[in-house]
Design a protein around this motif. Structure first.
Motif, mmCIF file in Angstrom:
data_model
loop_
_atom_site.group_PDB
_atom_site.id
_atom_site.type_symbol
_atom_site.label_atom_id
_atom_site.label_comp_id
_atom_site.label_asym_id
_atom_site.label_seq_id
_atom_site.Cartn_x
_atom_site.Cartn_y
_atom_site.Cartn_z
ATOM 1 N N HIS A 1 -25.362 22.812 80.627
ATOM 2 C CA HIS A 1 -24.252 23.632 80.059
ATOM 3 C C HIS A 1 -24.801 24.212 78.589
ATOM 4 O O HIS A 1 -24.428 25.032 78.063
ATOM 5 C CB HIS A 1 -22.989 22.984 79.672
ATOM 6 C CG HIS A 1 -22.808 22.081 80.810
ATOM 7 N ND1 HIS A 1 -21.729 22.934 82.240
ATOM 8 C CD2 HIS A 1 -23.088 20.930 81.530
ATOM 9 C CE1 HIS A 1 -21.556 22.202 83.355
ATOM 10 N NE2 HIS A 1 -21.857 20.983 82.890
ATOM 11 N N LEU A 2 -25.775 23.235 77.791
ATOM 12 C CA LEU A 2 -26.073 22.970 77.000
ATOM 13 C C LEU A 2 -27.857 22.696 76.312
ATOM 14 O O LEU A 2 -27.586 21.746 76.671
ATOM 15 C CB LEU A 2 -25.177 23.003 75.306
ATOM 16 C CG LEU A 2 -23.861 24.055 74.914
ATOM 17 C CD1 LEU A 2 -23.412 23.370 74.054
ATOM 18 C CD2 LEU A 2 -23.920 25.813 74.640
ATOM 19 N N ALA A 3 -28.989 24.164 75.732
ATOM 20 C CA ALA A 3 -29.701 23.103 76.044
ATOM 21 C C ALA A 3 -30.524 23.447 74.955
ATOM 22 O O ALA A 3 -30.490 24.219 74.417
ATOM 23 C CB ALA A 3 -31.369 23.765 76.912
ATOM 24 N N ALA A 4 -31.159 23.436 73.877
ATOM 25 C CA ALA A 4 -32.708 23.504 73.691
ATOM 26 C C ALA A 4 -33.520 22.595 73.452
ATOM 27 O O ALA A 4 -33.966 21.588 73.807
ATOM 28 C CB ALA A 4 -31.195 23.345 72.330
ATOM 29 N N THR A 5 -34.640 22.986 71.607
ATOM 30 C CA THR A 5 -35.968 22.237 72.122
ATOM 31 C C THR A 5 -36.285 22.112 70.996
ATOM 32 O O THR A 5 -35.172 22.926 69.927
ATOM 33 C CB THR A 5 -37.374 23.414 72.313
ATOM 34 O OG1 THR A 5 -37.151 24.880 71.380
ATOM 35 C CG2 THR A 5 -36.631 24.084 73.849
ATOM 36 N N PHE A 6 -37.232 21.035 70.412
ATOM 37 C CA PHE A 6 -37.715 20.929 69.245
ATOM 38 C C PHE A 6 -38.774 20.083 68.985
ATOM 39 O O PHE A 6 -39.073 20.086 70.410
ATOM 40 C CB PHE A 6 -36.578 19.857 68.122
ATOM 41 C CG PHE A 6 -36.401 18.815 69.139
ATOM 42 C CD1 PHE A 6 -37.401 18.093 68.565
ATOM 43 C CD2 PHE A 6 -36.164 18.632 70.006
ATOM 44 C CE1 PHE A 6 -37.253 16.729 69.675
ATOM 45 C CE2 PHE A 6 -35.310 17.340 70.929
ATOM 46 C CZ PHE A 6 -36.035 16.169 70.315
ATOM 47 N N THR A 7 -39.928 19.931 67.849
ATOM 48 C CA THR A 7 -40.678 19.820 68.145
ATOM 49 C C THR A 7 -41.105 18.257 66.831
ATOM 50 O O THR A 7 -39.963 18.501 66.633
ATOM 51 C CB THR A 7 -41.844 21.202 67.327
ATOM 52 O OG1 THR A 7 -41.871 20.962 65.891
ATOM 53 C CG2 THR A 7 -41.333 21.910 68.693
#
Length: 496
Positions: A270-276
Motif C-alpha cells: 500500500h505504501l513503501a519507501a527507502t532510506f539509508t
C-alpha cells in the motif's frame, strides 16, 4: 517584513515558530506540502517516540496535556517519588527492560508530570503545535516551494511560489534534503551509507512466517510492528538501492525474503519507501542571517528514533536565543552559542546511529562485537547508560564546573505545590531562590533582565540554595544558601 521566516512546517519548524511567537516575534512559516496530513504522518507509518527531554519541552511550554490527550497517553501520577521510565527502547535491535534502570545513578532527577517518553505520531505532534502556533499569531503558508535565498546586511529575502518574503532572520527546518541548506551553501560533512532500509505497509499472504519485533539474520535485519503488515527491512548493500530505481512489490518481496530467510509473500504493497544510514552534519548551524535546525542540520539513520528528538532540542535551544536577538535585547554572542551547544549533541547522535549500524552488519566481526555489546547493555549499568543517552538525561552543555550547570533542570516543586516547569511556560528564564533571601532578588532587579524571580523553599532542593534556569530549561548557575553574587551576576550578564 517578518522578524523570522521558517522554511519547513514539520514538528521542528512549528516548535520553533511557537517559541518565537511566545516571545512576541512576527513569524512566517513556509511549507512545501499543500496539506498538513498524509498517511506518512499518521499512525502507523508516522509513529514516533518522543524522549523524556522532548515531552518535557511540551510540558515547559504548557502543551503537555494537549499532547497526552491527542496521543491517548495517561497522565503521570502526582508523586514526590521518582518512578521508573515506561520504556528504554533498544540498541541495535536489543530490547532493554525499564525495570533495569538504576534510579540511584540519576542523582539530579526529580519527579515531573512529563512522562519519561511516549509513543505518538508525527500527525499528533504537528496538530498540537499547529494549534498552539495559531494561538500565538504565527502565519503559515502551505504549498510554497522555496527557490532562492538572498542575504543582505539587515535582512534576508526568500523566493518561492512566485513571491518574495523578507525577514530579519531565516531558519531552514526543511528536512534532510534541505533546500535552504543547499541554497545558502552550508558545508554538509559526514559518512556514506552502509545499507538501504525499507519501510512498508503491506498485506501479507502469510504473516505468520515472520517473527515479531527486531530480527537480526545472517543477511541483515527485519522488523515487524504491532500493526499488521507494517514491516521494515535493513539490507546492507551500501545504500545502492535507495532512490536509484522504482520501488516495486517484486523488489520489496525479494529483499524481505532474502533478509528474513523465508518465502513470505507480499500480496499488496500500500505504501513503501527507502532510506539509508548516511550520516552528515552541517559544519556550522549559522551562516549570516540564516540558521538550520532539525534534519536540515543533521541526518542519520532512524535507528533508535533520535531524529525528531534531536530536532526538538535544536528548536528549544534556538528559539529564545533567536527571539532575544530579533527583539534587540540579546547579550553579545548569545546566538553563536546555538551552534556551540547543539553541534556536539548532533555529532554524538550521529555516532550513536553509526555504532548501531556497525554492530548490526551481517559479518562475523560485527556478530562477535554484537554478542559482547548485548551482554554489556543488558546489565543494570548498561540499561541505565542507554536510558541516559536516549532520554536526554545525560545532556550537559559546557557552562562551568558546577554539578548541575549545563544540565536539564530538575522539576523543583516549591512548598506551595508550584513546579519549575509551570514557571517556564511564558518562555522567560527563572531565578529560584530556595533560601528565600533578598540578595538575589535585589541583584535580579538591578540587572534589568527579562526573568522571573521566585522565592521559597522546595520540597526537595538537592542541597541547593538557588538556581538560575534559562528559558530552555537548562541550569545556567547554582548557589548555596549564601550564594556568590559575583558569579550570579556573571551568569545573568552572559545569558540575559
Amino acid at each position: 517584513m517578518h522578524d523570522v521566516v521558517i522554511v519547513g512546517g514539520g514538528p521542528v519548524g512549528m516548535f520553533l515558530a511557537c517559541e518565537l511567537g511566545l516571545a512576541g516575534c512576527s513569524v512566517l512559516v513556509l511549507e512545501r506540502e499543500p496539506e498538513p496530513h498524509s498517511p506518512w504522518r499518521r499512525f502507523p507509518l508516522g509513529m514516533r517516540g518522543l524522549s523524556a527531554g522532548s515531552v518535557e519541552a511540551f510540558y515547559r511550554r504548557g502543551m503537555l496535556q494537549a499532547l497526552l490527550d491527542a496521543a491517548g497517553v495517561a497522565a503521570v501520577p502526582d508523586t514526590d517519588e521518582p518512578a521508573l521510565p515506561r520504556s528504554v527502547g533498544h540498541f541495535a535491535g536489543t530490547a532493554l527492560d525499564p525495570a533495569d534502570v538504576d534510579l540511584a545513578a540519576l542523582p539530579h532527577r526529580l519527579p515531573s508530570p512529563a512522562p519519561e517518553g511516549i509513543m505518538t505520531s508525527l500527525d499528533v505532534v504537528e496538530t498540537v503545535l499547529a494549534e498552539r502556533a495559531a494561538e500565538l499569531g504565527v502565519e503559515v503558508r502551505r504549498g510554497v516551494t522555496v527557490t532562492a535565498v538572498t542575504q543582505y546586511d539587515e535582512t534576508v529575502v526568500v523566493e518561492g511560489g512566485g513571491r518574495e518574503y523578507a525577514a530579519h532572520w531565516l531558519v531552514g527546518c526543511d528536512g534532510g534534503r534541505s533546500t535552504v541548506r543547499k541554497l545558502v551553501g552550508f558545508p554538509f560533512a559526514g559518512t556514506e551509507p552502509q545499507l538501504t532500509g525499507y519501510v512498508a505497509l503491506a498485506t501479507l499472504a502469510d504473516p505468520g512466517r515472520l517473527r515479531p519485533g527486531f530480527n537480526l539474520t545472517p543477511a541483515g535485519m527485519y522488523l515487524t510492528m504491532s500493526e499488521p503488515g507494517h514491516v521494515g527491512v535493513l539490507d546492507f548493500d551500501g545504500g545502492a538501492y535507495d532512490r536509484s530505481q522504482p520501488l516495486t512489490r517484486e523488489h520489496l518481496q525479494s529483499v524481505l525474503r532474502r533478509v528474513s530467510g523465508t518465502d513470505v509473500t507480499l500480496r499488496d504493497v500500500h505504501l513503501a519507501a527507502t532510506f539509508t544510514d548516511r550520516a552528515r552534519q552541517a559544519t556550522t548551524y549559522r551562516r549570516g542571517r540564516v540558521l538550520l535546525a532539525g534534519d536540515a542540520a543533521h541526518i542519520h539513520s532512524p535507528l533508535g528514533g533520535q531524529g525528531l528528538n534531536l530536532g526538538i532540542g535544536d528548536a528549544m535551544n534556538l528559539g529564545w536565543k533567536l527571539a532575544a536577538t530579533a527583539r534587540g535585547y540579546a547579550p553579545d554572542g548569545l546566538l553563536d552559542t546555538y551552534t556551540a551547544e547543539r553541534h556536539p549533541v548532533g555529532a554524538s547522535v550521529l555516532d550513536w546511529s553509526r555504532a548501531q549500524v556497525a554492530v548490526m552488519r551481517p559479518d562475523p566481526h560485527s556478530r562477535a562485537i554484537r554478542s559482547v555489546v548485548r551482554d554489556l547493555l543488558t546489565t543494570r549499568a548498561g540499561t541505565t547508560y542507554v536510558f541516559e543517552r536516549t532520554s536526554g538525561t545525560s545532556l550537559q552543555y559546557d557552562l562551568g564546573d558546577q554539578p548541575l550547570a549545563g544540565r536539564n533542570a530538575p522539576d523543583f516543586r516549591l512548598a506551595d505545590g508550584t513546579r519549575l516547569g509551570e514557571l517556564l511556560q511564558d518562555g522567560r528564564g527563572v531565578v529560584l531562590d530556595l533560601s528565600a533571601g533578598r540578595r538575589l532578588r535585589e541583584a535580579t532587579q538591578r540587572s534589568g533582565a527579562r526573568i522571573r524571580y521566585v522565592a521559597g523553599p522546595a520540597r526537595a532542593d538537592l542541597g541547593l540554595g538557588a538556581v538560575l534556569v534559562r528559558p530552555d530549561g537548562i541550569v545556567a548557575w547554582t548557589g548555596d544558601h549564601d550564594p556568590d553574587l559575583g558569579s550570579f551576576d556573571k551568569a545573568l550578564t552572559r545569558w540575559f
